[in-house]
Design a protein around this motif. Structure first.
Motif, PDB file in Angstrom:
ATOM      1  N   SER A 214       0.738  -1.313   0.028  1.00 61.72           N
ATOM      2  CA  SER A 214       0.120  -0.073  -0.095  1.00 61.72           C
ATOM      3  C   SER A 214       0.864   1.280   0.083  1.00 61.72           C
ATOM      4  O   SER A 214       0.421   2.347  -0.388  1.00 61.72           O
ATOM      5  N   PHE A 215       2.091   1.145   0.485  1.00 59.86           N
ATOM      6  CA  PHE A 215       2.851   2.474   0.541  1.00 59.86           C
ATOM      7  C   PHE A 215       3.009   2.923  -1.073  1.00 59.86           C
ATOM      8  O   PHE A 215       3.751   4.055  -1.134  1.00 59.86           O
ATOM      9  N   TRP A 216       2.932   2.009  -1.760  1.00 59.48           N
ATOM     10  CA  TRP A 216       3.210   2.537  -3.337  1.00 59.48           C
ATOM     11  C   TRP A 216       2.191   3.470  -3.706  1.00 59.48           C
ATOM     12  O   TRP A 216       2.335   3.990  -4.686  1.00 59.48           O
TER      13      TRP A 216
ATOM     14  N   THR B 139      -3.334   3.766   1.783  1.00 58.90           N
ATOM     15  CA  THR B 139      -2.061   3.382   2.728  1.00 58.90           C
ATOM     16  C   THR B 139      -2.825   3.469   4.264  1.00 58.90           C
ATOM     17  O   THR B 139      -2.345   2.329   4.917  1.00 58.90           O
ATOM     18  N   LEU B 140      -3.323   4.460   4.602  1.00 63.02           N
ATOM     19  CA  LEU B 140      -3.948   4.529   5.881  1.00 63.02           C
ATOM     20  C   LEU B 140      -4.633   3.570   6.347  1.00 63.02           C
ATOM     21  O   LEU B 140      -4.734   3.099   7.530  1.00 63.02           O
TER      22      LEU B 140
ATOM     23  N   PHE C  27      -3.716  -2.706  12.645  1.00 63.55           N
ATOM     24  CA  PHE C  27      -4.136  -2.357  14.106  1.00 63.55           C
ATOM     25  C   PHE C  27      -5.129  -3.178  14.351  1.00 63.55           C
ATOM     26  O   PHE C  27      -5.317  -3.638  15.568  1.00 63.55           O
ATOM     27  N   ALA C  28      -6.494  -3.122  13.534  1.00 63.21           N
ATOM     28  CA  ALA C  28      -7.635  -3.575  13.820  1.00 63.21           C
ATOM     29  C   ALA C  28      -7.452  -5.420  14.004  1.00 63.21           C
ATOM     30  O   ALA C  28      -7.779  -5.675  14.868  1.00 63.21           O
ATOM     31  N   MET C  29      -6.627  -5.894  13.176  1.00 60.21           N
ATOM     32  CA  MET C  29      -6.249  -7.173  13.416  1.00 60.21           C
ATOM     33  C   MET C  29      -5.608  -7.670  14.576  1.00 60.21           C
ATOM     34  O   MET C  29      -5.900  -8.531  15.289  1.00 60.21           O
ATOM     35  N   GLY C  30      -4.719  -6.664  14.911  1.00 64.22           N
ATOM     36  CA  GLY C  30      -3.970  -6.972  16.340  1.00 64.22           C
ATOM     37  C   GLY C  30      -4.845  -6.816  17.611  1.00 64.22           C
ATOM     38  O   GLY C  30      -4.866  -7.415  18.499  1.00 64.22           O
TER      39      GLY C  30
END
Length: 350
Positions: free
Chosen positions: A132-134, A143-144, A151-154
């Motif tokens: 996604s950083f591309w 990207t965000l 973070f949601a998966m974490g």
């Protein structure tokens, strides 16, 4: 990288729904405590298949974190050691997270497979986020959102731990489920941003209002459904897993509200489909939405009148998750259609 990113998003969406299915099967079979610890299972990366593996053995090499059952209580090894010829309490500590100390190999492996699906789903999400950083210069939102998914998966994994540590507290299970819905919506938004067709679809204010109402009604119905499921879980603990015919013998008022509310959900969505057909809107997902609602009502009827036939509970839940996803995606098409497609600018080599 663009050609890899969209397939990774689609794969991630599929795996999130597989997580919902696996979680529903775990709940249906009462396997939530099949592994008493987290993230391992009785301290093992690959769980035990026989109860003898959980009974203390002499002259055995025990690794730190291994759990055994002693006098119907869990004991955990605080350090790595080799046992002697007789059991010694000095080598073990009580497992204090909860007091559930039963072993059922079926429950253990069902819960283990549920965790395995969750772990596997994390890999395409991590790779997707890297790719996604591309998109950063062209569309930072992509990207965000990808980072937010990680973070949601974490947080979802953390919720899974709290579910086990609290011995399947119903509220924790409900939050754990709803978080999976949130992750699915983030991924669907990412998929929407990658659409090649960016034509603006003009719709009437009435259609928009009914679409929002349909999404809200589905959310309310799902929340009520989780509360009904909590009641069923309590009945299972009270009456036993074999007494299916008694689980809803004296249901709460919330159950009747949940059942009757399905009529409102169907009528609102049917009227939404009528407006779309009358106005010739090009929304292909409308038919899918109606089919999901009808299938949802059918499984609900089977659950109540035929005493929870096998797999009807997880199917009922997954249909609700898919319906909410379809309605959410329709809202994106109506309210948030980008003007231009999101593409990565091509790099030229000199």
């Amino acid at each position: 990288m663009q050609k890899f990113f969209k397939p990774l998003v689609i794969t991630s969406i599929i795996l999130i729904y597989l997580i919902i299915i696996a979680g529903a099967v775990v709940r249906m079979t009462g396997s939530g405590m099949g592994c008493p610890d987290w993230p391992k299972c009785f301290g093992y990366l690959i769980p035990p298949t026989d109860e003898t593996q959980l009974i203390w053995q002499p002259n055995h090499d025990y690794k730190k974190g291994i759990i055994i059952i002693v006098n119907e209580e869990l004991r955990i090894a605080p350090t790595t050691f080799i046992s002697g010829t007789s059991y010694s309490d000095n080598n073990w500590e009580p497992y204090t997270e909860h007091d559930y100390a039963l072993f059922n190999p079926w429950h253990t492996w069902i819960e283990y497979i549920n965790r395995l699906v969750t772990v596997i789903s994390g890999f395409p999400i991590l790779i997707m986020t890297f790719f996604s950083f591309w998109y950063w210069k062209k569309n930072k939102k992509i990207t965000l959102l990808a980072i937010a998914t990680v973070f949601a998966m974490g947080f979802e994994a953390y919720l899974g731990k709290t579910v086990v540590d609290t011995n399947l507290l119903p509220l924790k299970i409900t939050i754990h489920l709803l978080m999976a819905f949130v992750i699915a919506c983030i991924l669907l938004y990412l998929l929407f941003l990658l659409k090649d067709d960016r034509k603006k679809i003009e719709t009437s204010s009435q259609f928009k209002q009914m679409l929002v109402l349909a999404l809200i009604l589905s959310a309310i119905q799902i929340i009520m459904g989780t509360q009904v499921r909590q009641y069923v879980d309590e009945q299972i603990k009270l009456l036993g897993s074999e007494s299916k015919h008694l689980w809803l013998l004296a249901p709460t008022l919330l159950f009747y509200a949940h059942r009757s509310f399905s009529i409102s959900v169907f009528l609102v969505n049917a009227y939404l489909a009528y407006i779309s057909h009358k106005s010739n809107y090009p929304f292909r997902l409308i038919r899918t939405m109606l089919a999901l609602i009808l299938a949802e009502i059918l499984t609900g009827i089977l659950i109540y009148y035929f005493d929870f036939p096998f797999l009807t509970q997880p199917i009922h839940l997954v249909l609700a998750a898919m319906l909410f996803g379809v309605q959410f995606y329709l809202c994106l098409q109506v309210f948030f259609t980008p003007k231009k497609p999101t593409k990565i600018p091509e790099t030229r080599t000199v």
